[in-house]
Motif scaffolding. Structure first.
Motif, PDB file in Angstrom:
ATOM      1  N   GLN A 242       8.960   0.343  12.980  1.00  4.64           N
ATOM      2  CA  GLN A 242       7.826  -0.073  12.168  1.00  4.64           C
ATOM      3  C   GLN A 242       7.560   0.888  11.020  1.00  4.64           C
ATOM      4  N   ASN A 243       7.221   0.296   9.871  1.00  8.36           N
ATOM      5  CA  ASN A 243       6.890   1.088   8.706  1.00  8.36           C
ATOM      6  C   ASN A 243       5.993   0.265   7.792  1.00  8.36           C
ATOM      7  N   TYR A 244       4.783   0.714   7.568  1.00  8.85           N
ATOM      8  CA  TYR A 244       3.855   0.052   6.653  1.00  8.85           C
ATOM      9  C   TYR A 244       3.490   1.028   5.538  1.00  8.85           C
ATOM     10  N   ASN A 245       3.190   0.521   4.384  1.00  8.93           N
ATOM     11  CA  ASN A 245       2.714   1.330   3.281  1.00  8.93           C
ATOM     12  C   ASN A 245       1.186   1.249   3.252  1.00  8.93           C
ATOM     13  N   ASP A 246       0.550   1.739   4.326  1.00 10.25           N
ATOM     14  CA  ASP A 246      -0.905   1.642   4.441  1.00 10.25           C
ATOM     15  C   ASP A 246      -1.587   3.003   4.587  1.00 10.25           C
ATOM     16  N   GLY A 247      -0.837   4.077   4.333  1.00 12.60           N
ATOM     17  CA  GLY A 247      -1.419   5.410   4.413  1.00 12.60           C
ATOM     18  C   GLY A 247      -1.461   5.980   5.822  1.00 12.60           C
ATOM     19  N   LYS A 248      -1.072   5.199   6.835  1.00 13.14           N
ATOM     20  CA  LYS A 248      -1.037   5.693   8.212  1.00 13.14           C
ATOM     21  C   LYS A 248       0.369   6.197   8.507  1.00 13.14           C
ATOM     22  N   THR A 249       0.481   7.114   9.435  1.00 12.34           N
ATOM     23  CA  THR A 249       1.766   7.698   9.764  1.00 12.34           C
ATOM     24  C   THR A 249       2.195   7.281  11.162  1.00 12.34           C
TER      25      THR A 249
END
Length: 96
Positions: free
Chosen positions: A74-81
């Motif tokens: 999983q990888n989102y560009n939402d500022g969460k790591t």
């Protein structure tokens, strides 16, 4: 398997769910900043998820989707790591 919010509005987005098909019964995650351990087992169309030693999901895919494809993290560009370590993949013997 979904990794993210332990209590989202949509239960299929809860950590441990097989998104978007089946919600986990709970997330069983540690507080942010601590490592969690998870195990996903897929045998034919049967899926199970354990987080931190607790079984939180068992599901059989009623549509028998293909088992071929990729394993993605999983990888989102939402500022969460989200980080992964000690990743292991084990081929299981075919069911009898």
């Amino acid at each position: 398997m979904e990794i993210g919010d332990p209590e989202p509005k949509d239960a299929t987005w809860r950590t441990g769910s097989i998104y978007p098909f089946q919600a986990s019964i709970r997330a069983n995650t540690k507080p942010p900043g601590e490592w969690n351990e998870y195990e996903i087992t897929c045998i034919d169309q049967d899926y199970s998820v354990r987080i931190n030693g607790e079984s939180i999901l068992t599901w059989t895919d009623p549509k028998s989707r293909t088992r071929a494809g990729y394993i993605g993290l999983q990888n989102y560009n939402d500022g969460k790591t989200v980080r992964h370590r000690n990743l292991r993949i084990k081929e299981l013997p075919p069911p009898k």
